[in-house]
Design a protein around this motif. Structure first.
Motif, PDB file in Angstrom:
ATOM      1  N   SER A 349       0.849  -1.187   0.000  1.00 17.08           N
ATOM      2  CA  SER A 349       0.000   0.000   0.000  1.00 17.08           C
ATOM      3  C   SER A 349       0.880   1.230   0.000  1.00 17.08           C
ATOM      4  N   VAL A 350       0.551   2.165  -0.860  1.00 18.83           N
ATOM      5  CA  VAL A 350       1.267   3.441  -0.933  1.00 18.83           C
ATOM      6  C   VAL A 350       0.227   4.544  -0.915  1.00 18.83           C
ATOM      7  N   GLY A 351       0.382   5.465   0.026  1.00 18.96           N
ATOM      8  CA  GLY A 351      -0.569   6.563   0.131  1.00 18.96           C
ATOM      9  C   GLY A 351       0.110   7.890   0.376  1.00 18.96           C
ATOM     10  N   TRP A 352      -0.527   8.931  -0.097  1.00 18.87           N
ATOM     11  CA  TRP A 352      -0.031  10.298   0.106  1.00 18.87           C
ATOM     12  C   TRP A 352      -1.207  11.141   0.568  1.00 18.87           C
ATOM     13  N   GLN A 353      -0.990  11.923   1.625  1.00 19.18           N
ATOM     14  CA  GLN A 353      -2.059  12.764   2.137  1.00 19.18           C
ATOM     15  C   GLN A 353      -1.495  14.078   2.654  1.00 19.18           C
ATOM     16  N   HIS A 354      -2.353  15.065   2.728  1.00 23.78           N
ATOM     17  CA  HIS A 354      -1.965  16.378   3.272  1.00 23.78           C
ATOM     18  C   HIS A 354      -3.207  17.053   3.827  1.00 23.78           C
ATOM     19  N   ASP A 355      -2.986  18.073   4.657  1.00 25.65           N
ATOM     20  CA  ASP A 355      -4.077  18.857   5.222  1.00 25.65           C
ATOM     21  C   ASP A 355      -4.011  20.280   4.682  1.00 25.65           C
ATOM     22  N   ASN A 356      -4.640  21.226   5.420  1.00 29.36           N
ATOM     23  CA  ASN A 356      -4.657  22.648   5.045  1.00 29.36           C
ATOM     24  C   ASN A 356      -5.264  22.832   3.654  1.00 29.36           C
ATOM     25  N   ARG A 367       2.101  13.700   4.376  1.00 30.47           N
ATOM     26  CA  ARG A 367       2.422  12.347   4.835  1.00 30.47           C
ATOM     27  C   ARG A 367       2.567  11.425   3.630  1.00 30.47           C
ATOM     28  N   LEU A 368       3.617  10.644   3.668  1.00 27.37           N
ATOM     29  CA  LEU A 368       3.834   9.600   2.678  1.00 27.37           C
ATOM     30  C   LEU A 368       3.840   8.278   3.416  1.00 27.37           C
ATOM     31  N   GLY A 392       6.181   8.680   6.517  1.00 30.48           N
ATOM     32  CA  GLY A 392       6.959   9.907   6.455  1.00 30.48           C
ATOM     33  C   GLY A 392       6.098  11.133   6.638  1.00 30.48           C
ATOM     34  N   LEU A 393       6.607  12.126   7.367  1.00 34.92           N
ATOM     35  CA  LEU A 393       5.856  13.340   7.667  1.00 34.92           C
ATOM     36  C   LEU A 393       6.756  14.541   7.450  1.00 34.92           C
ATOM     37  N   PRO A 401       5.423  32.166   6.669  1.00 24.87           N
ATOM     38  CA  PRO A 401       6.683  31.445   6.433  1.00 24.87           C
ATOM     39  C   PRO A 401       6.959  30.451   7.554  1.00 24.87           C
ATOM     40  N   LEU A 402       7.665  29.364   7.211  1.00 22.21           N
ATOM     41  CA  LEU A 402       7.953  28.299   8.165  1.00 22.21           C
ATOM     42  C   LEU A 402       9.410  28.361   8.581  1.00 22.21           C
ATOM     43  N   ASN A 403       9.644  28.336   9.886  1.00 21.35           N
ATOM     44  CA  ASN A 403      10.998  28.378  10.437  1.00 21.35           C
ATOM     45  C   ASN A 403      11.636  26.999  10.300  1.00 21.35           C
ATOM     46  N   ASP A 404      12.821  26.937   9.680  1.00 22.57           N
ATOM     47  CA  ASP A 404      13.492  25.660   9.467  1.00 22.57           C
ATOM     48  C   ASP A 404      13.862  24.964  10.767  1.00 22.57           C
ATOM     49  N   THR A 405      14.124  25.719  11.821  1.00 23.59           N
ATOM     50  CA  THR A 405      14.542  25.087  13.075  1.00 23.59           C
ATOM     51  C   THR A 405      13.394  24.344  13.749  1.00 23.59           C
ATOM     52  N   THR A 406      12.142  24.677  13.444  1.00 23.60           N
ATOM     53  CA  THR A 406      10.987  23.983  14.041  1.00 23.60           C
ATOM     54  C   THR A 406      10.206  23.165  13.017  1.00 23.60           C
ATOM     55  N   ARG A 407      10.705  23.095  11.799  1.00 22.33           N
ATOM     56  CA  ARG A 407      10.010  22.319  10.773  1.00 22.33           C
ATOM     57  C   ARG A 407      10.016  20.831  11.147  1.00 22.33           C
ATOM     58  N   ILE A 408       8.873  20.192  11.029  1.00 22.78           N
ATOM     59  CA  ILE A 408       8.753  18.763  11.335  1.00 22.78           C
ATOM     60  C   ILE A 408       9.057  17.950  10.087  1.00 22.78           C
ATOM     61  N   ALA A 409      10.011  17.053  10.207  1.00 25.30           N
ATOM     62  CA  ALA A 409      10.355  16.124   9.132  1.00 25.30           C
ATOM     63  C   ALA A 409      10.774  14.815   9.792  1.00 25.30           C
ATOM     64  N   GLN A 410       9.907  13.801   9.705  1.00 29.25           N
ATOM     65  CA  GLN A 410      10.141  12.566  10.436  1.00 29.25           C
ATOM     66  C   GLN A 410       9.807  11.350   9.582  1.00 29.25           C
ATOM     67  N   ASN A 411      10.430  10.234   9.975  1.00 25.65           N
ATOM     68  CA  ASN A 411      10.105   8.926   9.422  1.00 25.65           C
ATOM     69  C   ASN A 411       9.806   7.974  10.575  1.00 25.65           C
ATOM     70  N   ASN A 412       8.677   7.297  10.497  1.00 29.14           N
ATOM     71  CA  ASN A 412       8.329   6.250  11.457  1.00 29.14           C
ATOM     72  C   ASN A 412       8.383   4.916  10.726  1.00 29.14           C
ATOM     73  N   ARG A 413       9.353   4.093  11.103  1.00 25.32           N
ATOM     74  CA  ARG A 413       9.591   2.833  10.392  1.00 25.32           C
ATOM     75  C   ARG A 413       9.255   1.665  11.312  1.00 25.32           C
ATOM     76  N   THR A 414       8.576   0.651  10.777  1.00 29.38           N
ATOM     77  CA  THR A 414       8.201  -0.534  11.535  1.00 29.38           C
ATOM     78  C   THR A 414       8.542  -1.777  10.728  1.00 29.38           C
ATOM     79  N   LEU A 415       9.252  -2.710  11.365  1.00 31.47           N
ATOM     80  CA  LEU A 415       9.555  -4.012  10.779  1.00 31.47           C
ATOM     81  C   LEU A 415       9.029  -5.084  11.735  1.00 31.47           C
ATOM     82  N   SER A 416       8.316  -6.043  11.214  1.00 30.61           N
ATOM     83  CA  SER A 416       7.744  -7.081  12.068  1.00 30.61           C
ATOM     84  C   SER A 416       7.736  -8.411  11.341  1.00 30.61           C
TER      85      SER A 416
END
Length: 577
Positions: A349-356, A367-368, A392-393, A401-416
């Motif tokens: 499954s591959v999905g892409w979503q956004h708000d605003n 989000r990816l 991914g977020l 404008p968005l401040n780079d020091t507080t910009r959220i950029a994360q990956n949540n990875r799960t292996l099971s």
């Protein structure tokens, strides 16, 4: 409503038992068929179901003292009456002691008589679903019907959406609500395979249902939703589904009229309709929002492909939906491949979503989402599962404008991964199950990465042995969980053992469950250790083929930073037909 429920229970139960003695009622769930000359006539009435009475209590002992909580007792019933003429009448009900009398639909009874497959009547508390954006499983106390003769599809539900609840100074957690009345109507053409429905929901609060001086910030609201729901199944391979709706939600029906705001420019169309029909009141508190969901499913013998698109504008509301995620646009592609007679399956499954969606937020979050899994099942009862997922977020600038020091950029990875194996030997069934999971949060912003990382490891293994001849079942398990983050660490591990034994020709079932969980925590450089012990004892006795009594008790002991001892008990009596 309570009197009606008791009347039904105590009038149906003696009559059913009397008819059972005379051979009129057969206590089974087989479908009815017309009698013929080669076998005896079927009974005029079939009765199945159960009635259950439950009472529980809880005792909590902490350093501050002992706290005893006695929960209400509950009487629940699920009965199904079936007649030779084609009627099936399911009855569901719940009645609790008066402690919960102020709440929403704790004491409820509902019935939905169905005649063959084309007429269904509804009465009491019912949960219908006409579409995900109009009426979707919301509890309504009222009456309605669903009529499907041939290609015509008609449905209606009218009643109370919520009861009036006065605010209480002694119980601030109890929210005040107006009595809300409304209806939802559906009309369409087609069958379950291919159909097109138009749905209208109209609900409003009764401002006079609670005292005017007690409302405070609470204002009466009204909601009108127009929806469209359809499905096209071209053949066994291709299915297309669509659900769309537009909602006019007025949060304060007493608000002063005001010219339409630019953001709600669609209100001019509602104002136009309201001038002729007076269906949708529009004022300064009115918002017009839309929601859309479409999917395409293509199925082959060895593969599936599912495409889905969802768009729900911010602030979309329907009084017929309990909860709905809004301000979201999402596209999902989900293929599945099946090989070797479905023994080997690949799912992704591959999905892409956004708000605003309306550019009213300071930032936009993207989000990816991707996942891949495979499973294999052998002829000798061996099953293997492996899966990988990544969420991914990221953020983009909104109206500021968005401040780079507080910009959220994360990956949540799960292996099971998991393995399941079962085998038989010497009249016994053996089962072995093991699993492992790894989760990691990766911060992609170099300004915050050093202080924002997390990792989790979880390992579980269990073994079960069942002996049908002796009625003895044994289970052994062990769990190990380790979580690490910046300046903190949590470790939990320990065994679990359960024993189940059937006695007196399987009339009595005794069950005992015990677990020991040791914990080791490090918070801000300080180490804390402790343990948790839980054990449960249950006796389930089949008094007669109809009556059953169950008694269960649980004790939990925790030692550590917050020490406590908790005991819970449940008594349950069931009558089955």
């Amino acid at each position: 409503m309570k009197t009606l429920f008791l009347f039904l229970i105590f009038s149906i139960l003696p009559s059913a038992l009397l008819m059972a003695r005379k051979g009129i009622v057969y206590l089974d769930t087989n479908s009815l068929s017309q009698p013929d000359s080669t076998r005896p006539a079927q009974p005029a009435l079939l009765l199945t179901g159960d009635i259950e009475l439950t009472k529980s209590f809880s005792v909590m002992r902490v350093q501050e003292g002992t706290f005893v909580q006695s929960t209400p007792w509950y009487l629940t019933g699920n009965l199904v009456l079936a007649t030779r003429g084609g009627w099936t009448i399911p009855i569901q009900g719940m009645w609790s002691s008066p402690i919960n009398g102020y709440g929403q639909a704790y004491n409820a009874i509902g019935v939905s008589p169905r005649y063959r497959n084309w007429l269904t009547l509804h009465g009491g508390y019912r949960n219908l679903e006409f579409s995900p954006f109009t009426l979707a499983g919301y509890t309504v106390r009222g009456a309605g019907f669903e009529l499907n003769p041939g290609l015509l599809r008609v449905g209606l539900m009218v009643g109370r959406f919520s009861k009036a609840v006065e605010p209480s100074a002694t119980d601030p957690d109890r929210p005040a609500t107006f009595r809300r009345m409304g209806y939802c109507a559906r009309i369409g053409v087609g069958t379950d395979r291919t159909y097109l429905d138009v749905i209208l929901l109209n609900a409003a609060d009764d401002a006079s249902s609670i005292l005017p001086d007690s409302t405070g910030y609470l204002t009466p609201a009204q909601n009108v939703v127009l929806g469209l729901s359809g499905r096209i199944r071209a053949n066994k391979k291709l299915t297309v589904e669509l659900d769309a709706a537009g909602s006019s939600y007025t949060s304060d029906t007493h608000a002063e009229p005001q010219p339409t705001a630019p953001v709600d420019r669609r209100s001019k169309y509602v104002n136009y309709l309201n001038g002729y029909r007076h269906l949708m009141p529009v004022n300064s508190s009115t918002s017009i929002r839309t929601a859309l969901q479409a999917s395409l499913n293509y199925r082959l013998k060895w593969a599936d492909l599912r495409l889905r698109y969802t768009r729900v504008e911010p602030g979309y509301q329907s009084m017929g939906v309990n909860y709905l995620q809004t301000d979201i646009e999402r596209v999902t592609v989900a293929p599945t491949v099946r090989l070797f007679k479905n023994r080997l399956q690949f799912r992704s499954s591959v999905g892409w979503q956004h708000d605003n969606l309306t550019a009213q937020k300071r930032t936009r979050t993207d989000r990816l989402i991707g996942s891949v899994s495979t499973s294999y099942t052998s002829d000798d009862n061996l099953t293997l599962d492996l899966s990988v997922s990544n969420y991914g977020l990221t953020q983009q600038a909104g109206y500021r404008p968005l401040n780079d020091t507080t910009r959220i950029a994360q990956n949540n990875r799960t292996l099971s991964g998991s393995v399941f194996k079962s085998w038989t030997g010497q009249g016994q069934l053996h089962t072995l199950n093991g699993s492992v999971m790894y989760q990691a949060l990766q911060d992609l912003n170099p300004f915050t990465a050093d202080n924002n990382h997390r990792q989790n490891w979880t390992y579980t293994v269990s073994y079960t042995r069942q002996n049908p001849a002796t009625g003895l079942d044994l289970n052994f398990g062990y769990t190990y969980t380790l979580s690490q983050a910046t300046a903190m660490s949590f470790l939990f591990h320990g065994p679990t053992v359960s024993i189940e034994k059937k006695l007196f020709t399987n009339k009595l079932r005794a069950f005992i469950l015990g677990s020991y969980l040791k914990n080791n925590q490090i918070l801000a450089g300080e180490r804390q250790q402790g343990f948790t012990i839980d054990y449960t004892l249950t006796f389930d006795y089949q008094l007669t083929p109809v009556h059953r009594l169950s008694i269960s008790g649980t004790t939990g002991i925790n030692r550590g930073a917050q020490s406590y001892r908790q005991q819970q008990g449940i008594v349950q009596y069931t009558v089955s037909f």
